[in-house]
Design an enzyme around this catalytic site. Structure first.
Site, PDB file in Angstrom:
ATOM      1  N   LYS A  53       0.837  -1.208   0.000  1.00  0.00           N
ATOM      2  CA  LYS A  53       0.000   0.000   0.000  1.00  0.00           C
ATOM      3  C   LYS A  53       0.870   1.255   0.000  1.00  0.00           C
ATOM      4  O   LYS A  53       0.623   2.202  -0.742  1.00  0.00           O
ATOM      5  CB  LYS A  53      -0.943  -0.017   1.223  1.00  0.00           C
ATOM      6  CG  LYS A  53      -2.070  -1.039   1.073  1.00  0.00           C
ATOM      7  CD  LYS A  53      -2.859  -1.277   2.355  1.00  0.00           C
ATOM      8  CE  LYS A  53      -3.853  -2.414   2.128  1.00  0.00           C
ATOM      9  NZ  LYS A  53      -4.633  -2.782   3.314  1.00  0.00           N
ATOM     10  N   GLN A  97      -4.613  -1.363   9.580  1.00  0.00           N
ATOM     11  CA  GLN A  97      -4.608  -2.699   8.981  1.00  0.00           C
ATOM     12  C   GLN A  97      -5.255  -3.717   9.924  1.00  0.00           C
ATOM     13  O   GLN A  97      -4.942  -3.758  11.119  1.00  0.00           O
ATOM     14  CB  GLN A  97      -3.159  -3.102   8.649  1.00  0.00           C
ATOM     15  CG  GLN A  97      -3.033  -4.410   7.898  1.00  0.00           C
ATOM     16  CD  GLN A  97      -3.584  -4.367   6.472  1.00  0.00           C
ATOM     17  OE1 GLN A  97      -3.680  -3.309   5.860  1.00  0.00           O
ATOM     18  NE2 GLN A  97      -3.967  -5.518   5.958  1.00  0.00           N
ATOM     19  N   ASP A 120     -10.874   3.262   3.835  1.00  0.00           N
ATOM     20  CA  ASP A 120     -11.217   1.836   3.762  1.00  0.00           C
ATOM     21  C   ASP A 120     -12.733   1.651   3.581  1.00  0.00           C
ATOM     22  O   ASP A 120     -13.184   0.589   3.160  1.00  0.00           O
ATOM     23  CB  ASP A 120     -10.832   1.141   5.076  1.00  0.00           C
ATOM     24  CG  ASP A 120      -9.627   0.234   4.953  1.00  0.00           C
ATOM     25  OD1 ASP A 120      -9.379  -0.272   3.839  1.00  0.00           O
ATOM     26  OD2 ASP A 120      -8.947   0.026   5.972  1.00  0.00           O
TER      27      ASP A 120
HETATM   28  N1  GUN Z   1      -6.864  -6.580   6.028  1.00  0.00           N
HETATM   29  C1  GUN Z   1      -7.086  -7.282   4.891  1.00  0.00           C
HETATM   30  N2  GUN Z   1      -7.623  -6.478   3.954  1.00  0.00           N
HETATM   31  C2  GUN Z   1      -7.737  -5.257   4.500  1.00  0.00           C
HETATM   32  C3  GUN Z   1      -8.205  -3.998   4.019  1.00  0.00           C
HETATM   33  O1  GUN Z   1      -8.661  -3.848   2.878  1.00  0.00           O
HETATM   34  N3  GUN Z   1      -8.142  -2.960   4.889  1.00  0.00           N
HETATM   35  C4  GUN Z   1      -7.672  -3.100   6.147  1.00  0.00           C
HETATM   36  N4  GUN Z   1      -7.666  -2.016   6.933  1.00  0.00           N
HETATM   37  N5  GUN Z   1      -7.232  -4.240   6.633  1.00  0.00           N
HETATM   38  C5  GUN Z   1      -7.256  -5.315   5.803  1.00  0.00           C
END
Ligand code: GUN
Length: 283
Positions: A53, A97, A120
């Site tokens: 990311k 996350q 998100d």
């Molecule tokens: N863990 C797995 N996929 C995601 C996501 O798209 N966002 C977040 N914050 N955590 C994740």
């Protein structure tokens, strides 16, 4: 029939170029779009995700900060960090996350993020905005699926879409997005009886269960569009989706591969949402 592939890498490249162009335009006004990624603990998969990311932000000219904390971090300390990021004008998007360590209430942390920075799309305000058709942030994975359908010029109006899976992150928001695009939507899940009878009627199928071979060729109407959100490993340890790709590609008109399908679109839509957050903040 051999289905056409919907190439998530190619579409991502195109969308990320657009993000970079819009980011440049904001920078000319003195605003650099910024994303904060917060990782608590040392989950190996999460470490890879957050690295990807942050790298994607850099590649598209977005500012990003990665905050890493020990798994022993307290919930109060994490909430305080989120509050500081809410008040940081250089940060337009905040991503904590998941999963978080068991002693931290993930929902409480998500609700602490300002909805204006919830890139998100997991905040209850974002979910409510999606449900009511109000402006907000759409969760990245289902949003990416909508973009993939748009990329093939697919008109969802009046079409029957079957979503397999009802998670808060994919299945439920996917169903709402399809509904907003005027599809007739069925949500199937682990308790659904006779899944095959439903999928056989579907014009669009989104498989988002997290289990191999949930969708096989006999379950698919010829010409249907199949989107595979799954990320699993097969017996040889190779990455595979929820769909029996080899079989289904002979029946569907369009299909997303795994890897190289929905996966890259998730990060791309995170960039789009971050840019959108910065644009909204600049107005
Ligand atoms: N863990 C797995 N996929 C995601 C996501 O798209 N966002 C977040 N914050 N955590 C994740």
């Amino acid at each position: 029939m051999t289905a056409q592939l919907i190439d998530g890498n190619a579409l991502s490249k195109q969308l990320r170029t657009e993000v970079a162009t819009r980011a440049q335009a904001l920078k000319a006004k003195g605003i650099t779009p910024g994303l904060a990624v917060v990782l608590v603990g040392d989950n190996p998969a999460s470490q890879v995700y957050v690295r990807n990311k942050v790298k994607a932000c850099e590649d598209s000219g977005l500012h990003s900060v990665l905050e890493k904390y020990e798994a022993t971090m307290t919930e109060a300390d994490l909430l305080a960090r989120v509050e500081a990021l809410n008040n940081d004008p250089a940060i337009h998007g905040i991503l904590v996350q998941l999963p978080l360590p068991a002693h931290i209430d993930a929902q409480k942390v998500i609700e602490a993020i300002s909805p204006a920075k919830d890139v998100d799309g997991f905040h209850i305000a974002s979910a409510g905005a999606l449900m009511t058709g109000m402006p907000g942030f759409w969760p990245c994975t289902p949003y990416g699926c909508i973009k993939m359908l748009e990329s093939i010029g697919y008109d969802l109006r009046g079409k029957h879409a079957v979503v397999i899976g009802r998670s808060n992150i994919v299945g439920k928001p996917m169903a709402l997005m399809l509904l907003q695009k005027d599809a007739t939507v069925t949500v199937a899940h682990s308790r659904t009886q006779n899944l095959k009878a439903l999928t056989q009627q579907a014009d669009v199928i989104v498989a988002a269960v997290g289990k191999r071979n949930v969708l096989t060729a006999d379950m698919v109407k010829p010409g249907a569009v199949v989107l595979d959100v799954g990320m699993n490993r097969n017996d040889e340890g190779k990455l595979c989706g929820d769909v029996d790709f080899e079989g289904v590609k002979e029946v569907a008109s369009h299909i997303t591969p795994v890897p190289g399908g929905v996966g890259p679109m998730t990060i791309t839509m995170l960039l789009v949402n971050t840019l959108e957050a910065a644009e909204r903040a600049s107005k």
